[in-house]
Scaffold this motif. Sequence first.
Motif, mmCIF file in Angstrom:
data_model
loop_
_atom_site.group_PDB
_atom_site.id
_atom_site.type_symbol
_atom_site.label_atom_id
_atom_site.label_comp_id
_atom_site.label_asym_id
_atom_site.label_seq_id
_atom_site.Cartn_x
_atom_site.Cartn_y
_atom_site.Cartn_z
ATOM 1 N N HIS A 86 0.826 -1.212 0.000
ATOM 2 C CA HIS A 86 0.000 0.000 0.000
ATOM 3 C C HIS A 86 0.860 1.262 0.000
ATOM 4 O O HIS A 86 0.609 2.201 -0.744
ATOM 5 N N ALA A 87 1.870 1.269 0.872
ATOM 6 C CA ALA A 87 2.699 2.473 1.012
ATOM 7 C C ALA A 87 3.506 2.742 -0.251
ATOM 8 O O ALA A 87 3.651 3.894 -0.678
ATOM 9 N N MET A 88 4.029 1.684 -0.861
ATOM 10 C CA MET A 88 4.836 1.886 -2.066
ATOM 11 C C MET A 88 3.947 2.310 -3.231
ATOM 12 O O MET A 88 4.336 3.150 -4.038
ATOM 13 N N GLU A 89 2.757 1.739 -3.306
ATOM 14 C CA GLU A 89 1.829 2.151 -4.380
ATOM 15 C C GLU A 89 1.451 3.613 -4.216
ATOM 16 O O GLU A 89 1.414 4.370 -5.184
ATOM 17 N N GLU A 90 1.223 4.018 -2.967
ATOM 18 C CA GLU A 90 0.891 5.423 -2.693
ATOM 19 C C GLU A 90 2.041 6.345 -3.129
ATOM 20 O O GLU A 90 1.819 7.474 -3.566
ATOM 21 N N ALA A 91 3.270 5.820 -3.008
ATOM 22 C CA ALA A 91 4.446 6.615 -3.396
ATOM 23 C C ALA A 91 4.727 6.522 -4.891
ATOM 24 O O ALA A 91 5.718 7.074 -5.375
ATOM 25 N N GLY A 92 3.864 5.812 -5.609
ATOM 26 C CA GLY A 92 4.035 5.736 -7.058
ATOM 27 C C GLY A 92 5.026 4.681 -7.528
ATOM 28 O O GLY A 92 5.468 4.701 -8.673
ATOM 29 N N VAL A 93 5.406 3.756 -6.643
ATOM 30 C CA VAL A 93 6.344 2.696 -7.020
ATOM 31 C C VAL A 93 5.554 1.485 -7.527
ATOM 32 O O VAL A 93 4.684 0.968 -6.825
ATOM 33 N N ASP A 94 5.842 1.075 -8.754
ATOM 34 C CA ASP A 94 5.183 -0.098 -9.325
ATOM 35 C C ASP A 94 6.005 -1.336 -8.948
ATOM 36 O O ASP A 94 7.039 -1.621 -9.553
ATOM 37 N N LEU A 95 5.534 -2.035 -7.934
ATOM 38 C CA LEU A 95 6.311 -3.175 -7.429
ATOM 39 C C LEU A 95 6.455 -4.282 -8.469
ATOM 40 O O LEU A 95 7.419 -5.050 -8.429
ATOM 41 N N ALA A 96 5.510 -4.355 -9.392
ATOM 42 C CA ALA A 96 5.593 -5.386 -10.435
ATOM 43 C C ALA A 96 6.811 -5.163 -11.324
ATOM 44 O O ALA A 96 7.308 -6.093 -11.958
ATOM 45 N N LYS A 97 7.301 -3.926 -11.360
ATOM 46 C CA LYS A 97 8.458 -3.603 -12.205
ATOM 47 C C LYS A 97 9.768 -3.571 -11.417
ATOM 48 O O LYS A 97 10.814 -3.200 -11.965
ATOM 49 N N ALA A 98 9.711 -3.910 -10.129
ATOM 50 C CA ALA A 98 10.926 -3.843 -9.306
ATOM 51 C C ALA A 98 11.971 -4.825 -9.832
ATOM 52 O O ALA A 98 11.646 -5.953 -10.215
ATOM 53 N N THR A 99 13.217 -4.393 -9.847
ATOM 54 C CA THR A 99 14.303 -5.292 -10.232
ATOM 55 C C THR A 99 14.572 -6.266 -9.088
ATOM 56 O O THR A 99 14.152 -6.048 -7.948
ATOM 57 N N ARG A 100 15.296 -7.319 -9.407
ATOM 58 C CA ARG A 100 15.660 -8.270 -8.361
ATOM 59 C C ARG A 100 16.471 -7.572 -7.269
ATOM 60 O O ARG A 100 16.272 -7.820 -6.076
ATOM 61 N N GLN A 101 17.355 -6.669 -7.680
ATOM 62 C CA GLN A 101 18.179 -5.980 -6.685
ATOM 63 C C GLN A 101 17.315 -5.093 -5.789
ATOM 64 O O GLN A 101 17.542 -5.022 -4.570
ATOM 65 N N GLU A 102 16.326 -4.440 -6.361
ATOM 66 C CA GLU A 102 15.404 -3.652 -5.529
ATOM 67 C C GLU A 102 14.643 -4.571 -4.573
ATOM 68 O O GLU A 102 14.458 -4.250 -3.387
ATOM 69 N N MET A 103 14.239 -5.723 -5.078
ATOM 70 C CA MET A 103 13.494 -6.656 -4.230
ATOM 71 C C MET A 103 14.345 -7.165 -3.074
ATOM 72 O O MET A 103 13.816 -7.518 -2.019
ATOM 73 N N ARG A 104 15.660 -7.191 -3.266
ATOM 74 C CA ARG A 104 16.560 -7.645 -2.192
ATOM 75 C C ARG A 104 16.584 -6.656 -1.022
ATOM 76 O O ARG A 104 17.193 -6.933 0.015
ATOM 77 N N ALA A 105 15.964 -5.473 -1.207
ATOM 78 C CA ALA A 105 15.737 -4.558 -0.075
ATOM 79 C C ALA A 105 14.246 -4.507 0.280
ATOM 80 O O ALA A 105 13.883 -4.446 1.452
#
Lengths: 401, 401
Positions: free
Chosen positions: A167-186
Amino acid sequence: MNIGERKREALRYPIKVVDVSRTEIDPAVWGKNFPFEYDGFVKTKIDYGETTYGGSKPYDKLDRKPFLRRLWAGNAFAVDYKEERGHYYSQIDQAETKRVEVVSQPGACINCHAAEAPGLIEELGWVAFNKTPYNDLESRAMTGSSCADCHDPETMALRITRPAFRHAMEEAGVDLAKATRQEMRAYVCGQCHSEYYFKGDDKILTFPWSRGRTIDGIEEHYDDYGFADWTHRETGAPMIKIQHPEFELWGTGVHAQSGVACADCHMPYMREGSVKISDHWVRSPLVNVERACQTCHRLAKEELVARVAAIQDRTAGLLGRAETALISSIDAIVASRAAGAGEKELADALRLHRSAQMRWDFVASENSMGFHSPQEAARVLAEAIDLARQAELAARTTGRP
Amino acid sequence: MNIGERKREALRYPIKVVDVSRTEIDPAVWGKNFPFEYDGFVKTKIDYGETTYGGSKPYDKLDRKPFLRRLWAGNAFAVDYKEERGHYYSQIDQAETKRVEVVSQPGACINCHAAEAPGLIEELGWVAFNKTPYNDLESRAMTGSSCADCHDPETMALRITRPAFRHAMEEAGVDLAKATRQEMRAYVCGQCHSEYYFKGDDKILTFPWSRGRTIDGIEEHYDDYGFADWTHRETGAPMIKIQHPEFELWGTGVHAQSGVACADCHMPYMREGSVKISDHWVRSPLVNVERACQTCHRLAKEELVARVAAIQDRTAGLLGRAETALISSIDAIVASRAAGAGEKELADALRLHRSAQMRWDFVASENSMGFHSPQEAARVLAEAIDLARQAELAARTTGRP
């Protein structure tokens, strides 16, 4: 084993021994297919002792710094606050803390403390899951951290399983479906290692990030919402209890700027035989400098440890100054109340006490003693000190010419 | 020119055109043998404009921050304080500042502002050189920074030519004869880019490093010695005016820890034709990112500039907070004096004002806006803020229950 055999072994890993179902949360089952990762995960049970400012020993922080009871007077953390242990203990420590005895906790706590959370959310719905009293759900939340929290059982891809982060990331405009593997590692870590609050009567687990993830933005979010976690028993100020904002502080630091994720230092790559895996014994990099630091920093271990110590010692010094200033501000407000000052006269002092203490707590409750972002941690503490002293000034000069 | 010709050119450099005598201080003479370095040095005359917090434009700092006149009330810096220009102007700017008009300055100033200093010291002796009034020696100190300040004319090796730095380092147990070339690439700068004071009636130029080179050590040194640069005209506190402690702040930062010297960023290596030289156009790395930063940091220029900006903006924010706190402390002390408080009642407040302001000035007068050691700069400002607020508290509660 010769090279050819080693290569074949590497190609055979992971081993598909069992089908892991979509709802499987028992690490031991996942471990049949991923024995090396599982062996690491099980080690999170080990007490590897204390580092200078952290480690895995669950010592009583209130005994070491008794004045914390005054800073949190009226909050459950004033009753019980221990150094955290490894992931193995996520649910055990939550179940055992005296905090759940003195204050009624909502089911929302289960979000991060039990692997059953996604299943319970699916079953009960997001709202009912959050607002049901913790004690009513506890018997159904017996598993701590698990493989399923971060991984898809089919592909082992990293995945977000906790709605509050989504919810918080979507509110911030971050599309989690497009997150890279490295981003997902955080991101998978940020699902739990973040500041949060229980919003409204339904106690919905929420991340206060609508104005950004610095402490300034977090304060604005809470002020917008008119929120307080508790009323300070000595000063009467409406307080915020900040909790483990590792994801937020890391995000302002040079490691994040350089694309270094949580897993790079806390779960560095290692070899088991010929197989390269992420070390699932999640722990302090200070007890794993060779893999955690020296992969990137080609410096002697002693030099690296000394650099960390310099950063952490500076932070600890400022933390102590902030604590002294906060205690002085509380003393001044208490004295002013005793001398007859009321809410109107103390309005400035109480507002400043709230602002100061949430900044101190942002660094104090963050689990790196400033290492995740050294200058930002010092900046936040500098502001905490300034605001605490201003609270003291406001209280001491109340009603005086 | 083909590769063979380029290599021959490189081998022929430097060109031995003239004999440079042991006492030669005219850069133009040295420049006959070292034309590429001289071409760079001459460029220090260029106004390359402003960076966000520095640059070469000699704007009036007192006009931009008028409250500095109050912070330095009674000190010559309250009369004239400009952003510094390049090395070409070392002596010109010293001769032209109004500071030398309002306060009698000793010859000791010449140490850093004129290339004639070593010759004058040899002629007059160290004590006489320091204590002779600046105005009596000015006509014999007409050359600003020069090659001879840092180089041996025979070997071009780096050398220490200024006694104050030698004395302080010897006191600290550093054998300068054993310094590596890389150490010397910072030491020659540290001869002038350091905090200093004029000790005793003889006005001996001295570096306050007997207790170490942090601001805490510097304060202890001054307290041991019972020293004050001036008495604050508003509060009456015995004050220290800190000046350009670049060498000290750099020494606590990660660049110094990594063995990066001043010259690596401010005089990075460059090519002139086939010849590799140090760029003697000493300037802000921010106007030379490609050579100054990207040699080590393989990141986009925009990313590097953004990192510097984040560090400097944080520092600037804390600097502003410290200034606000200091002005409040001065106001409180002035008000307390007006209400009848004397030296005894104000003793704590005055001691705190001194301690706070020297910490603020340590960062304010340092020419990197915290970049040379980001967390240490923030720490020092946090302490400045704390001490200034404590000064205010002490003054506001003087004589009160």
